[in-house]
Design a protein around this motif. Structure first.
Motif, mmCIF file in Angstrom:
data_model
loop_
_atom_site.group_PDB
_atom_site.id
_atom_site.type_symbol
_atom_site.label_atom_id
_atom_site.label_comp_id
_atom_site.label_asym_id
_atom_site.label_seq_id
_atom_site.Cartn_x
_atom_site.Cartn_y
_atom_site.Cartn_z
ATOM 1 N N ARG A 21 59.363 58.927 -1.053
ATOM 2 C CA ARG A 21 60.313 58.930 0.056
ATOM 3 C C ARG A 21 61.553 58.107 -0.300
ATOM 4 O O ARG A 21 62.677 58.501 -0.036
ATOM 5 C CB ARG A 21 59.611 58.358 1.287
ATOM 6 N N ASP A 22 61.305 56.918 -0.902
ATOM 7 C CA ASP A 22 62.392 55.999 -1.247
ATOM 8 C C ASP A 22 61.881 55.011 -2.289
ATOM 9 O O ASP A 22 60.781 55.173 -2.807
ATOM 10 C CB ASP A 22 62.914 55.270 -0.003
ATOM 11 N N GLU A 49 59.524 63.359 1.108
ATOM 12 C CA GLU A 49 58.271 62.896 1.696
ATOM 13 C C GLU A 49 57.128 63.509 0.906
ATOM 14 O O GLU A 49 57.057 64.729 0.748
ATOM 15 C CB GLU A 49 58.202 63.336 3.158
ATOM 16 N N ASP A 50 56.221 62.668 0.380
ATOM 17 C CA ASP A 50 55.212 63.193 -0.539
ATOM 18 C C ASP A 50 54.184 64.103 0.112
ATOM 19 O O ASP A 50 53.728 65.053 -0.513
ATOM 20 C CB ASP A 50 54.555 62.093 -1.379
ATOM 21 N N LEU A 56 64.385 64.365 2.473
ATOM 22 C CA LEU A 56 65.062 63.364 3.286
ATOM 23 C C LEU A 56 66.366 62.903 2.656
ATOM 24 O O LEU A 56 67.279 62.479 3.341
ATOM 25 C CB LEU A 56 64.150 62.146 3.483
ATOM 26 N N GLY A 57 66.427 62.926 1.340
ATOM 27 C CA GLY A 57 67.596 62.429 0.633
ATOM 28 C C GLY A 57 67.522 60.931 0.417
ATOM 29 O O GLY A 57 66.634 60.246 0.928
ATOM 30 N N ASP A 93 71.188 64.153 -1.248
ATOM 31 C CA ASP A 93 71.160 63.613 -2.602
ATOM 32 C C ASP A 93 69.753 63.144 -2.934
ATOM 33 O O ASP A 93 69.128 62.419 -2.151
ATOM 34 C CB ASP A 93 72.116 62.417 -2.736
ATOM 35 N N LEU A 94 69.257 63.555 -4.095
ATOM 36 C CA LEU A 94 67.935 63.155 -4.577
ATOM 37 C C LEU A 94 68.090 62.494 -5.933
ATOM 38 O O LEU A 94 69.041 62.760 -6.658
ATOM 39 C CB LEU A 94 67.013 64.365 -4.709
ATOM 40 N N LEU A 95 67.134 61.675 -6.276
ATOM 41 C CA LEU A 95 67.113 60.999 -7.563
ATOM 42 C C LEU A 95 65.919 61.520 -8.348
ATOM 43 O O LEU A 95 64.790 61.510 -7.853
ATOM 44 C CB LEU A 95 66.983 59.493 -7.304
ATOM 45 N N LEU A 96 66.186 62.005 -9.559
ATOM 46 C CA LEU A 96 65.121 62.505 -10.431
ATOM 47 C C LEU A 96 64.970 61.576 -11.619
ATOM 48 O O LEU A 96 65.959 61.213 -12.249
ATOM 49 C CB LEU A 96 65.475 63.899 -10.967
#
Length: 110
Positions: A21-22, A49-50, A56-57, A93-96
């Motif tokens: 999630r974060d 959300e897993d 959610l971003g 925005d997502l972080l990979l």
């Protein structure tokens, strides 16, 4: 070739894919990264959300990217090579984080 975010979201979490999630629980994130490094590698997607895979971003994604890069660099031994990428999916925005298997073992410094 690396999978797209849409492909990743269509898959189940497992030994090579994890959703967070974060970055509020950095210890859990670092444990996941170590697991990827010590096994077959994997991809961590932050901002999803897993359980539900609800996108959610990540707020202030550049700052969170720096936080994650610093946490990995300062907490995991030996120094791993990872790829961090900011992607946008449906306006979020997502972080990979992509980690490939490497000769280790890798561990979290106490």
């Amino acid at each position: 070739m690396a999978k797209s975010i849409a492909e990743l979201l269509s898959e189940r979490e497992g030994t090579r894919l994890d959703f967070k999630r974060d970055l509020s629980s950095l210890k859990g994130v670092l444990e996941t990264v170590c697991s990827f490094l010590n096994t077959a590698g994997g991809t961590l997607v932050v901002g999803v959300e897993d359980q539900t895979k609800l996108v959610l971003g990540v707020n202030d994604v550049e700052k969170q990217e720096e936080k994650l890069a610093n946490a990995v660099a300062n907490s995991i031994e030996p120094q791993p090579t990872i790829q961090l990428e900011i992607v946008t999916h449906e306006g979020h925005d997502l972080l990979l984080l992509r980690a490939s298997y490497a000769a280790g073992p890798f561990f979290i410094k106490s």
